[in-house]
Design an enzyme around this catalytic site. Structure first.
Site, mmCIF file in Angstrom:
data_model
loop_
_atom_site.group_PDB
_atom_site.id
_atom_site.type_symbol
_atom_site.label_atom_id
_atom_site.label_comp_id
_atom_site.label_asym_id
_atom_site.label_seq_id
_atom_site.Cartn_x
_atom_site.Cartn_y
_atom_site.Cartn_z
ATOM 1 N N LYS A 186 7.406 -6.868 -40.732
ATOM 2 C CA LYS A 186 8.178 -6.978 -41.708
ATOM 3 C C LYS A 186 9.155 -5.829 -42.196
ATOM 4 O O LYS A 186 10.121 -6.176 -42.711
ATOM 5 C CB LYS A 186 7.082 -7.203 -43.082
ATOM 6 C CG LYS A 186 6.392 -8.483 -42.957
ATOM 7 C CD LYS A 186 5.561 -8.539 -44.338
ATOM 8 C CE LYS A 186 5.044 -10.083 -44.293
ATOM 9 N NZ LYS A 186 3.906 -9.959 -45.467
ATOM 10 N N LYS A 222 3.957 -18.125 -36.215
ATOM 11 C CA LYS A 222 2.974 -18.725 -37.218
ATOM 12 C C LYS A 222 3.723 -19.409 -38.322
ATOM 13 O O LYS A 222 4.723 -19.126 -38.753
ATOM 14 C CB LYS A 222 2.157 -17.193 -37.842
ATOM 15 C CG LYS A 222 1.098 -17.564 -38.771
ATOM 16 C CD LYS A 222 0.793 -16.527 -39.549
ATOM 17 C CE LYS A 222 1.628 -16.130 -40.607
ATOM 18 N NZ LYS A 222 1.224 -15.172 -41.986
ATOM 19 N N LYS A 235 4.588 -18.538 -45.216
ATOM 20 C CA LYS A 235 5.199 -19.328 -46.447
ATOM 21 C C LYS A 235 6.430 -18.565 -46.784
ATOM 22 O O LYS A 235 7.481 -19.317 -47.386
ATOM 23 C CB LYS A 235 4.341 -19.351 -47.573
ATOM 24 C CG LYS A 235 3.640 -17.952 -48.170
ATOM 25 C CD LYS A 235 3.071 -18.124 -49.410
ATOM 26 C CE LYS A 235 1.528 -17.662 -49.091
ATOM 27 N NZ LYS A 235 1.653 -16.101 -49.112
HETATM 28 P P1 AMP Z 1 -0.879 -15.181 -47.107
HETATM 29 O O1 AMP Z 1 -0.052 -16.642 -46.919
HETATM 30 O O2 AMP Z 1 -0.383 -14.246 -46.127
HETATM 31 O O3 AMP Z 1 -0.899 -14.897 -48.452
HETATM 32 O O4 AMP Z 1 -2.122 -15.804 -46.372
HETATM 33 C C1 AMP Z 1 -3.351 -16.059 -47.205
HETATM 34 C C2 AMP Z 1 -4.465 -16.285 -46.277
HETATM 35 O O5 AMP Z 1 -3.934 -17.465 -45.437
HETATM 36 C C3 AMP Z 1 -4.688 -15.155 -45.115
HETATM 37 O O6 AMP Z 1 -6.072 -15.168 -45.083
HETATM 38 C C4 AMP Z 1 -4.000 -15.910 -44.073
HETATM 39 O O7 AMP Z 1 -4.467 -15.137 -42.863
HETATM 40 C C5 AMP Z 1 -4.155 -17.305 -43.875
HETATM 41 N N1 AMP Z 1 -3.101 -17.994 -43.553
HETATM 42 C C6 AMP Z 1 -1.694 -17.595 -43.895
HETATM 43 N N2 AMP Z 1 -0.982 -18.283 -42.975
HETATM 44 C C7 AMP Z 1 -1.814 -19.153 -42.170
HETATM 45 C C8 AMP Z 1 -1.490 -19.891 -40.820
HETATM 46 N N3 AMP Z 1 -0.312 -20.081 -40.394
HETATM 47 N N4 AMP Z 1 -2.578 -20.220 -40.174
HETATM 48 C C9 AMP Z 1 -3.726 -19.829 -40.423
HETATM 49 N N5 AMP Z 1 -3.993 -19.125 -41.748
HETATM 50 C C10 AMP Z 1 -3.116 -18.615 -42.419
#
Ligand code: AMP
Ligand code: TRP
Length: 332
Positions: A112, A197, A200
């Protein structure tokens, strides 16, 4: 009783990765396996360039989606991180046991910060200390388990190290937690690039399925997924990552093993159509419930208010104990 803690950042609209990686199992299993707390980690959204109005909007939307996914305030605690002061009180103490080299080695920080620099933006100090804030989110509740996607493994590992170091130096204060990951879909990939990956906050959105996308949009994104020109359909993650990834998504939707699903399709067009339909159907009830809940913001507010009160009561004694252990006199 097993204590379970996890969170999601309001930095963008939640995706299929969030749903398959965490939301779905928080609702289907974690909330009934012990004392579970799930929070929208809004303070974490301030570690990168942000628009205050958008963070407010996305925080509410994330909380609403968590409820829409099936989190039940009678069975778990749902709240906003910034509503519980302990989340801001504890990180400083953990910064006093963390070392800067360890922080700079975090993969997510390296990626990042490189991205921010490439875009000509400065790197916020909070991006570097972010994993300490996450550690505090977990340790404040003496969590045993942290259900996360694969990308968070390193941060949970750091959390364990900080807990162990603090306990060793200042006396047993924290529980050393462990990460739990879903059996499939621990890392849902971008549909346009099976090596990246599904995230969002990425700028190119054609390969990202957002939970609130219209069904036609979801279907279009699935049908346009990048695969390869190999013959037929086979599950070979090393050599055919695009096809393998679609099989994994379908597996997560249907419960059937990817190898078995591969045998059921003779071309990637048919596979993409099946994925499109499965994901649209998976998200349909979630969208409907989100629409219902959005029409009743008073209900969501009440859930968050009660959630914050419960969370505060759980975190307070542990954070107070950490203050005392590290050498701070209690208020007189
Ligand atoms: P975040 O979107 O970074 O706030 O992630 C929130 C939760 O969703 C975390 O536990 C991440 O590891 C999980 N997560 C986010 N993106 C993915 C993805 N593409 N595949 C699986 N888990 C995800
Ligand atoms: N850092 C996590 C992510 O980017 C979100 C998060 C913050 C979290 N605090 C947490 C996850 C505590 C689990 C437990 O996805």
């Amino acid at each position: 009783m097993t204590r379970i803690v996890s969170g999601v950042k309001p930095t963008g609209h939640l995706t299929l990765g969030n749903y398959l990686g965490v939301l779905r199992r928080w609702a289907a299993a974690d909330q009934d396996r012990g004392e579970a707390l799930f929070c929208v980690v809004d303070l974490h959204a301030l570690t990168v360039e942000h628009d205050p109005a958008r963070v407010r909007r996305l925080s509410r939307q994330a909380a609403t989606l968590m409820l829409a996914a099936g989190l039940d305030p009678a069975r778990c605690t749902v709240f906003l991180q910034s509503h519980v002061d302990e989340h801001a009180r504890l990180p400083y103490l953990l910064e006093c046991v963390a070392v800067d080299g360890g922080m700079r080695r975090m993969i997510q920080y390296r990626e990042k910060s490189a991205r921010a620099r490439a875009a000509g933006q400065s790197v916020r100090l909070s991006l570097l200390t972010y994993p300490v804030l996450m550690a505090a989110d977990i340790l404040a509740y003496r969590a045993d388990e942290v259900p996360v996607g694969e990308d968070q493994t390193q941060h949970v590992e750091l959390t364990r190290e900080l807990a162990e170091r603090f306990n060793q130096r200042y006396g047993r204060t924290f529980v050393v937690p462990r990460a739990t990951r879903p059996a499939v879909a621990a890392r849902v990939m971008d549909l346009r690039d099976p090596l990246v990956k599904m995230g969002k906050s990425h700028e190119a959105t054609a390969g990202i399925v957002y939970l609130l996308d219209e069904p036609e949009t979801v279907a279009r994104k699935a049908r346009r997924a990048v695969t390869d020109s190999g013959p037929g359909v086979s599950y070979e993650p090393g050599t055919r990552p695009g096809v393998a990834h679609l099989l994994e998504i379908l597996s997560a939707c249907t419960g059937a093993a990817p190898e078995k699903l591969a045998a059921a399709y003779n071309g990637d067009g048919a596979l993409k159509a099946a994925v499109a339909e499965a994901v649209v159907e998976l998200l349909r009830p979630l969208r409907a419930r989100h629409a219902e809940l959005s029409a009743d913001p008073g209900y969501v507010d009440a859930v968050l208010r009660e959630g914050a009160a419960r969370a505060r009561a759980l975190a307070r004694p542990t954070v107070d104990a950490a203050y005392a252990a590290i050498g701070l006199l209690p208020p007189v």
